[in-house]
Write an enzyme that holds these catalytic residues in place. Structure first.
Site, short mmCIF file in Angstrom:
data_model
loop_
_atom_site.label_atom_id
_atom_site.label_comp_id
_atom_site.label_asym_id
_atom_site.label_seq_id
_atom_site.Cartn_x
_atom_site.Cartn_y
_atom_site.Cartn_z
N ASP A 190 0.82 -1.21 0.00
CA ASP A 190 0.00 0.00 0.00
C ASP A 190 0.86 1.27 0.00
OD1 ASP A 190 -2.08 -1.81 0.27
OD2 ASP A 190 -2.28 -1.51 2.43
N ARG A 209 -16.58 -3.94 -18.80
CA ARG A 209 -16.27 -5.12 -17.99
C ARG A 209 -15.42 -4.69 -16.81
NH1 ARG A 209 -19.48 -6.71 -21.20
NH2 ARG A 209 -19.36 -8.57 -22.53
#
Ligand code: F6P
Length: 346
Positions: A129, A269
Protein backbone atom coordinates in the site's frame (compact mmCIF):
# COMPACT_ATOMS: atom_id res chain seq x y z
CA UNK A 1 23.40 -11.80 20.67
CA UNK A 2 20.25 -13.81 20.11
CA UNK A 3 17.88 -12.04 17.75
CA UNK A 4 14.29 -12.94 16.90
CA UNK A 5 12.61 -12.03 13.64
CA UNK A 6 9.03 -12.20 12.36
CA UNK A 7 6.91 -11.05 9.41
CA UNK A 8 3.31 -9.94 10.08
CA UNK A 9 0.31 -8.67 8.12
CA UNK A 10 -0.25 -9.09 4.39
CA UNK A 11 2.71 -10.64 2.61
CA UNK A 12 4.44 -8.82 -0.23
CA UNK A 13 7.49 -9.23 -2.44
CA UNK A 14 10.62 -7.88 -0.73
CA UNK A 15 10.13 -9.64 2.60
CA UNK A 16 12.56 -12.42 1.72
CA UNK A 17 15.30 -10.04 0.52
CA UNK A 18 14.83 -8.10 3.78
CA UNK A 19 15.02 -11.24 5.93
CA UNK A 20 18.13 -12.25 4.01
CA UNK A 21 19.76 -8.81 4.36
CA UNK A 22 19.16 -8.74 8.11
CA UNK A 23 20.33 -12.30 8.68
CA UNK A 24 23.50 -11.87 6.61
CA UNK A 25 24.40 -8.73 8.59
CA UNK A 26 23.56 -10.34 11.95
CA UNK A 27 25.74 -13.33 11.06
CA UNK A 28 28.62 -10.88 10.47
CA UNK A 29 28.25 -9.91 14.12
CA UNK A 30 28.27 -13.59 15.13
CA UNK A 31 24.62 -13.53 16.27
CA UNK A 32 22.18 -16.40 16.50
CA UNK A 33 18.97 -15.60 14.60
CA UNK A 34 15.64 -17.33 15.10
CA UNK A 35 12.51 -16.75 13.08
CA UNK A 36 9.04 -16.82 14.66
CA UNK A 37 6.58 -18.25 12.15
CA UNK A 38 3.26 -16.65 11.13
CA UNK A 39 3.85 -13.19 12.58
CA UNK A 40 2.91 -12.49 16.20
CA UNK A 41 1.18 -15.89 16.28
CA UNK A 42 4.64 -17.48 16.29
CA UNK A 43 5.58 -15.51 19.39
CA UNK A 44 2.26 -16.27 21.09
CA UNK A 45 2.74 -20.00 20.51
CA UNK A 46 6.54 -20.17 20.56
CA UNK A 47 6.85 -21.56 17.02
CA UNK A 48 10.32 -20.96 15.63
CA UNK A 49 12.81 -21.95 13.00
CA UNK A 50 16.54 -21.19 12.89
CA UNK A 51 17.53 -18.53 10.38
CA UNK A 52 20.88 -19.73 9.15
CA UNK A 53 23.00 -18.81 6.14
CA UNK A 54 21.76 -21.95 4.37
CA UNK A 55 18.13 -21.00 5.03
CA UNK A 56 18.39 -17.50 3.54
CA UNK A 57 21.00 -17.75 0.81
CA UNK A 58 18.65 -18.76 -2.02
CA UNK A 59 15.58 -16.64 -1.24
CA UNK A 60 16.29 -13.21 -2.74
CA UNK A 61 14.07 -13.85 -5.78
CA UNK A 62 11.19 -15.44 -3.87
CA UNK A 63 7.90 -13.62 -3.29
CA UNK A 64 5.95 -14.04 -0.04
CA UNK A 65 7.81 -14.72 3.19
CA UNK A 66 9.71 -17.84 4.25
CA UNK A 67 8.57 -17.09 7.83
CA UNK A 68 4.89 -17.06 6.78
CA UNK A 69 2.51 -14.45 8.12
CA UNK A 70 -0.77 -13.78 9.92
CA UNK A 71 -2.81 -10.85 11.15
CA UNK A 72 -2.57 -11.88 14.83
CA UNK A 73 -2.97 -8.86 17.14
CA UNK A 74 -1.78 -9.57 20.70
CA UNK A 75 -3.05 -6.16 21.83
CA UNK A 76 -6.63 -6.76 20.62
CA UNK A 77 -9.31 -6.37 23.28
CA UNK A 78 -10.07 -9.70 24.91
CA UNK A 79 -6.80 -11.28 23.70
CA UNK A 80 -4.81 -10.73 26.90
CA UNK A 81 -3.72 -14.39 26.88
CA UNK A 82 -1.98 -13.76 23.54
CA UNK A 83 -0.03 -10.83 24.95
CA UNK A 84 0.96 -12.95 27.97
CA UNK A 85 2.16 -15.62 25.52
CA UNK A 86 4.29 -13.09 23.64
CA UNK A 87 5.89 -11.78 26.83
CA UNK A 88 6.49 -15.28 28.20
CA UNK A 89 8.11 -16.47 24.97
CA UNK A 90 10.32 -13.40 24.69
CA UNK A 91 11.70 -14.43 28.10
CA UNK A 92 11.80 -18.15 27.34
CA UNK A 93 13.84 -17.70 24.15
CA UNK A 94 16.15 -15.22 25.92
CA UNK A 95 16.04 -12.76 23.06
CA UNK A 96 18.30 -9.71 23.09
CA UNK A 97 16.16 -7.98 20.46
CA UNK A 98 13.31 -8.54 18.05
CA UNK A 99 13.14 -7.40 14.43
CA UNK A 100 9.53 -7.11 13.21
CA UNK A 101 8.87 -6.76 9.49
CA UNK A 102 5.41 -5.43 8.75
CA UNK A 103 3.02 -2.60 8.04
CA UNK A 104 1.28 -0.23 10.43
CA UNK A 105 -0.38 -3.07 12.39
CA UNK A 106 2.68 -5.27 12.97
CA UNK A 107 4.85 -2.24 13.67
CA UNK A 108 2.18 -0.80 15.97
CA UNK A 109 2.52 -3.95 18.10
CA UNK A 110 6.33 -3.65 18.06
CA UNK A 111 6.02 -0.02 19.13
CA UNK A 112 3.70 -0.85 22.05
CA UNK A 113 5.99 -3.68 23.19
CA UNK A 114 8.82 -1.16 23.36
CA UNK A 115 6.94 1.74 24.97
CA UNK A 116 4.82 -0.33 27.38
CA UNK A 117 7.12 -3.27 28.21
CA UNK A 118 10.62 -2.14 27.23
CA UNK A 119 10.97 -4.98 24.70
CA UNK A 120 13.84 -4.12 22.38
CA UNK A 121 12.22 -3.94 18.97
CA UNK A 122 13.32 -2.65 15.57
CA UNK A 123 10.72 -2.32 12.80
CA UNK A 124 11.20 -2.91 9.09
CA UNK A 125 8.46 -1.33 6.95
CA UNK A 126 6.71 -3.42 4.31
CA UNK A 127 3.46 -2.93 2.49
CA UNK A 128 2.22 -2.93 -1.06
CA UNK A 129 0.00 0.00 0.00
CA UNK A 130 3.06 2.32 0.46
CA UNK A 131 1.11 4.13 3.17
CA UNK A 132 3.64 4.24 6.02
CA UNK A 133 4.71 7.74 7.03
CA UNK A 134 8.33 8.93 7.25
CA UNK A 135 9.57 6.56 4.56
CA UNK A 136 9.51 7.46 0.87
CA UNK A 137 8.80 3.89 -0.17
CA UNK A 138 7.99 0.53 1.36
CA UNK A 139 9.12 -2.62 -0.38
CA UNK A 140 6.24 -4.55 -1.91
CA UNK A 141 4.81 -1.42 -3.50
CA UNK A 142 6.97 -1.44 -6.61
CA UNK A 143 6.40 -5.16 -7.18
CA UNK A 144 2.62 -4.92 -6.67
CA UNK A 145 2.31 -1.83 -8.87
CA UNK A 146 4.37 -3.62 -11.56
CA UNK A 147 2.01 -6.61 -11.55
CA UNK A 148 -0.97 -4.25 -11.72
CA UNK A 149 0.68 -2.44 -14.64
CA UNK A 150 1.27 -5.67 -16.53
CA UNK A 151 -2.38 -6.59 -15.93
CA UNK A 152 -3.54 -3.23 -17.32
CA UNK A 153 -1.38 -3.75 -20.40
CA UNK A 154 -3.07 -7.11 -20.97
CA UNK A 155 -6.55 -5.75 -20.31
CA UNK A 156 -5.93 -2.95 -22.81
CA UNK A 157 -5.40 -5.57 -25.53
CA UNK A 158 -8.80 -7.09 -24.91
CA UNK A 159 -10.51 -3.71 -24.34
CA UNK A 160 -9.19 -2.52 -27.71
CA UNK A 161 -10.21 -5.72 -29.49
CA UNK A 162 -13.79 -5.48 -28.23
CA UNK A 163 -14.31 -1.70 -28.17
CA UNK A 164 -14.92 -1.93 -24.44
CA UNK A 165 -14.19 -0.06 -21.27
CA UNK A 166 -12.48 -2.19 -18.63
CA UNK A 167 -12.45 -1.17 -14.99
CA UNK A 168 -9.47 -2.57 -13.06
CA UNK A 169 -9.77 -2.72 -9.27
CA UNK A 170 -6.46 -2.64 -7.42
CA UNK A 171 -5.78 -3.19 -3.69
CA UNK A 172 -4.26 -0.47 -1.53
CA UNK A 173 -6.73 -0.01 1.30
CA UNK A 174 -7.25 3.70 2.14
CA UNK A 175 -4.25 4.79 0.01
CA UNK A 176 -4.34 5.12 -3.77
CA UNK A 177 -0.60 4.78 -4.47
CA UNK A 178 -0.70 1.42 -6.23
CA UNK A 179 -3.71 2.24 -8.42
CA UNK A 180 -2.32 5.68 -9.27
CA UNK A 181 1.15 4.45 -10.22
CA UNK A 182 -0.12 1.47 -12.23
CA UNK A 183 -2.94 3.47 -13.82
CA UNK A 184 -0.77 6.37 -14.94
CA UNK A 185 2.01 4.08 -16.17
CA UNK A 186 -0.62 1.99 -17.97
CA UNK A 187 -2.10 4.99 -19.78
CA UNK A 188 -5.47 4.70 -18.03
CA UNK A 189 -8.25 7.04 -19.16
CA UNK A 190 -9.22 7.70 -15.54
CA UNK A 191 -7.73 6.81 -12.16
CA UNK A 192 -9.95 6.80 -9.07
CA UNK A 193 -8.32 6.81 -5.64
CA UNK A 194 -9.80 7.05 -2.13
CA UNK A 195 -8.09 10.38 -1.41
CA UNK A 196 -9.96 12.23 -4.21
CA UNK A 197 -13.78 11.94 -4.49
CA UNK A 198 -14.73 10.33 -7.80
CA UNK A 199 -16.66 12.64 -10.13
CA UNK A 200 -18.73 9.99 -11.92
CA UNK A 201 -20.31 12.51 -14.32
CA UNK A 202 -16.97 13.90 -15.41
CA UNK A 203 -15.49 10.42 -15.85
CA UNK A 204 -18.39 9.13 -17.94
CA UNK A 205 -18.45 12.26 -20.09
CA UNK A 206 -14.74 11.89 -20.64
CA UNK A 207 -15.06 8.23 -21.71
CA UNK A 208 -17.88 9.18 -24.10
CA UNK A 209 -15.85 12.07 -25.51
CA UNK A 210 -12.99 9.63 -26.17
CA UNK A 211 -15.33 7.38 -28.15
CA UNK A 212 -16.75 10.39 -30.00
CA UNK A 213 -13.31 11.38 -31.22
CA UNK A 214 -12.54 7.84 -32.40
CA UNK A 215 -10.86 6.10 -29.47
CA UNK A 216 -12.71 2.82 -29.17
CA UNK A 217 -11.67 1.52 -25.79
CA UNK A 218 -11.15 2.73 -22.25
CA UNK A 219 -9.24 1.74 -19.13
CA UNK A 220 -10.30 2.92 -15.69
CA UNK A 221 -8.03 2.12 -12.73
CA UNK A 222 -9.85 2.07 -9.39
CA UNK A 223 -8.31 1.73 -5.95
CA UNK A 224 -10.31 -0.64 -3.72
CA UNK A 225 -11.00 2.07 -1.12
CA UNK A 226 -12.97 4.33 -3.51
CA UNK A 227 -16.62 4.93 -2.63
CA UNK A 228 -19.56 5.95 -4.84
CA UNK A 229 -23.16 6.80 -4.10
CA UNK A 230 -25.48 3.83 -4.24
CA UNK A 231 -22.80 1.15 -3.82
CA UNK A 232 -21.72 -0.75 -0.74
CA UNK A 233 -19.43 1.27 1.53
CA UNK A 234 -16.15 0.27 3.18
CA UNK A 235 -17.84 0.56 6.57
CA UNK A 236 -20.18 -2.32 5.64
CA UNK A 237 -17.32 -4.78 5.08
CA UNK A 238 -16.12 -7.26 7.74
CA UNK A 239 -13.24 -6.31 10.04
CA UNK A 240 -9.86 -8.04 10.37
CA UNK A 241 -8.01 -8.57 13.68
CA UNK A 242 -6.64 -5.03 13.58
CA UNK A 243 -10.03 -3.46 12.91
CA UNK A 244 -9.54 -2.80 9.18
CA UNK A 245 -12.46 -3.25 6.82
CA UNK A 246 -11.82 -6.01 4.26
CA UNK A 247 -12.29 -3.83 1.21
CA UNK A 248 -12.04 -6.65 -1.32
CA UNK A 249 -15.56 -7.62 -0.23
CA UNK A 250 -17.04 -4.28 -1.26
CA UNK A 251 -16.67 -4.84 -4.99
CA UNK A 252 -16.23 -1.18 -5.92
CA UNK A 253 -14.68 -2.01 -9.33
CA UNK A 254 -17.70 -4.03 -10.51
CA UNK A 255 -20.07 -1.35 -9.12
CA UNK A 256 -18.28 1.40 -11.06
CA UNK A 257 -18.25 -0.74 -14.22
CA UNK A 258 -22.05 -1.20 -13.99
CA UNK A 259 -22.55 2.53 -13.48
CA UNK A 260 -20.37 3.39 -16.49
CA UNK A 261 -22.30 1.01 -18.75
CA UNK A 262 -25.65 2.31 -17.44
CA UNK A 263 -24.73 5.95 -18.00
CA UNK A 264 -22.79 5.70 -21.26
CA UNK A 265 -24.12 2.60 -22.99
CA UNK A 266 -20.51 1.54 -23.68
CA UNK A 267 -20.01 -2.20 -23.10
CA UNK A 268 -17.99 -2.31 -19.87
CA UNK A 269 -16.27 -5.12 -17.99
CA UNK A 270 -14.41 -5.27 -14.71
CA UNK A 271 -11.33 -7.11 -13.46
CA UNK A 272 -10.58 -7.31 -9.74
CA UNK A 273 -6.86 -8.02 -9.39
CA UNK A 274 -7.05 -8.80 -5.67
CA UNK A 275 -4.17 -10.75 -4.17
CA UNK A 276 -2.61 -11.46 -7.57
CA UNK A 277 -0.63 -8.22 -7.20
CA UNK A 278 0.98 -9.42 -3.96
CA UNK A 279 2.51 -12.51 -5.57
CA UNK A 280 5.59 -13.16 -7.65
CA UNK A 281 9.25 -12.33 -7.59
CA UNK A 282 10.28 -8.97 -6.07
CA UNK A 283 11.32 -6.31 -8.59
CA UNK A 284 14.89 -5.02 -8.69
CA UNK A 285 13.77 -1.94 -6.70
CA UNK A 286 12.20 -4.06 -3.96
CA UNK A 287 15.17 -6.43 -3.76
CA UNK A 288 17.53 -3.51 -3.22
CA UNK A 289 15.24 -1.70 -0.78
CA UNK A 290 14.51 -4.93 1.13
CA UNK A 291 18.20 -5.77 1.36
CA UNK A 292 19.12 -2.25 2.53
CA UNK A 293 16.44 -1.99 5.22
CA UNK A 294 17.23 -5.53 6.42
CA UNK A 295 20.92 -4.70 6.80
CA UNK A 296 20.09 -1.44 8.57
CA UNK A 297 17.76 -3.19 11.04
CA UNK A 298 20.62 -5.50 12.06
CA UNK A 299 22.93 -2.52 12.50
CA UNK A 300 20.40 -0.62 14.62
CA UNK A 301 20.14 -3.62 16.95
CA UNK A 302 23.90 -3.49 17.45
CA UNK A 303 23.84 0.27 17.95
CA UNK A 304 21.26 -0.29 20.70
CA UNK A 305 18.58 1.79 18.98
CA UNK A 306 15.11 0.41 19.74
CA UNK A 307 11.51 1.44 19.20
CA UNK A 308 12.63 2.64 15.77
CA UNK A 309 11.63 1.82 12.21
CA UNK A 310 14.06 1.73 9.32
CA UNK A 311 13.10 4.27 6.64
CA UNK A 312 14.19 5.36 3.19
CA UNK A 313 14.41 9.12 2.79
CA UNK A 314 15.92 10.16 -0.52
CA UNK A 315 18.83 7.77 -0.99
CA UNK A 316 19.46 7.46 2.76
CA UNK A 317 18.40 4.54 4.92
CA UNK A 318 17.87 5.77 8.47
CA UNK A 319 15.92 5.23 11.70
CA UNK A 320 12.71 7.01 12.74
CA UNK A 321 10.54 6.40 15.85
CA UNK A 322 8.00 3.65 15.04
CA UNK A 323 5.39 5.60 16.99
CA UNK A 324 5.68 8.54 14.60
CA UNK A 325 5.66 6.34 11.49
CA UNK A 326 2.38 4.62 12.38
CA UNK A 327 0.63 7.73 13.77
CA UNK A 328 -0.90 8.68 10.44
CA UNK A 329 -1.10 7.19 6.96
CA UNK A 330 0.92 8.56 4.10
CA UNK A 331 -1.77 9.29 1.53
CA UNK A 332 -1.56 10.58 -2.04
CA UNK A 333 -1.47 14.41 -1.87
CA UNK A 334 -4.05 16.21 -3.98
CA UNK A 335 -1.28 18.11 -5.81
CA UNK A 336 0.36 14.87 -6.95
CA UNK A 337 -2.96 13.53 -8.22
CA UNK A 338 -3.62 16.82 -10.03
CA UNK A 339 -0.20 16.62 -11.66
CA UNK A 340 -1.25 13.33 -13.29
CA UNK A 341 -4.81 14.32 -14.23
CA UNK A 342 -3.52 15.84 -17.44
CA UNK A 343 -2.36 12.37 -18.56
CA UNK A 344 -5.73 10.67 -18.25
CA UNK A 345 -8.27 13.46 -18.53
CA UNK A 346 -7.79 13.94 -22.26
O1 F6P B 1 -2.34 -3.99 3.40
C1 F6P B 1 -2.07 -4.79 2.29
C2 F6P B 1 -3.32 -5.30 1.66
O2 F6P B 1 -2.93 -6.04 0.53
C3 F6P B 1 -4.36 -4.24 1.29
O3 F6P B 1 -4.06 -3.61 0.08
C4 F6P B 1 -5.62 -5.08 1.26
O4 F6P B 1 -6.78 -4.31 1.49
C5 F6P B 1 -5.40 -6.06 2.37
O5 F6P B 1 -4.00 -6.18 2.53
C6 F6P B 1 -5.98 -7.44 2.12
O6 F6P B 1 -5.83 -8.18 3.28
P1 F6P B 1 -5.93 -9.75 3.35
O7 F6P B 1 -4.67 -10.32 2.73
O8 F6P B 1 -6.01 -10.03 4.81
O9 F6P B 1 -7.13 -10.16 2.58
Amino acid sequence: MKIGMLTGGGDCPGLNPAIRGAVLRLLDYGDEVIGFTQGWKGLVEGNTEPLTLERVEGIIDQGGTILRSSRTNPFAAGKEAQLEGVLANLKKFELDALIALGGEDTLGVASKLWTQYGIKTVGVPKTMDNDLSLTDYTFGFDSAASVALESIDRLRDTARSHDRVIVVEIMGRHAGWTALWAGVAGGADWVAIPEVPLDMDAMCKHLQANYARGKTFGIVAVSEGVEIAGAQKAADAALDAFGHHQLGEVGIGPAIAKEIEKRTGIPTRDAVLGHVVRGGSPTLFDRILGTRVGIKAAELVHEGKFGVMVAQQGTEILAVPIEDAVKQWKLVPQALYDEFVTTFNK
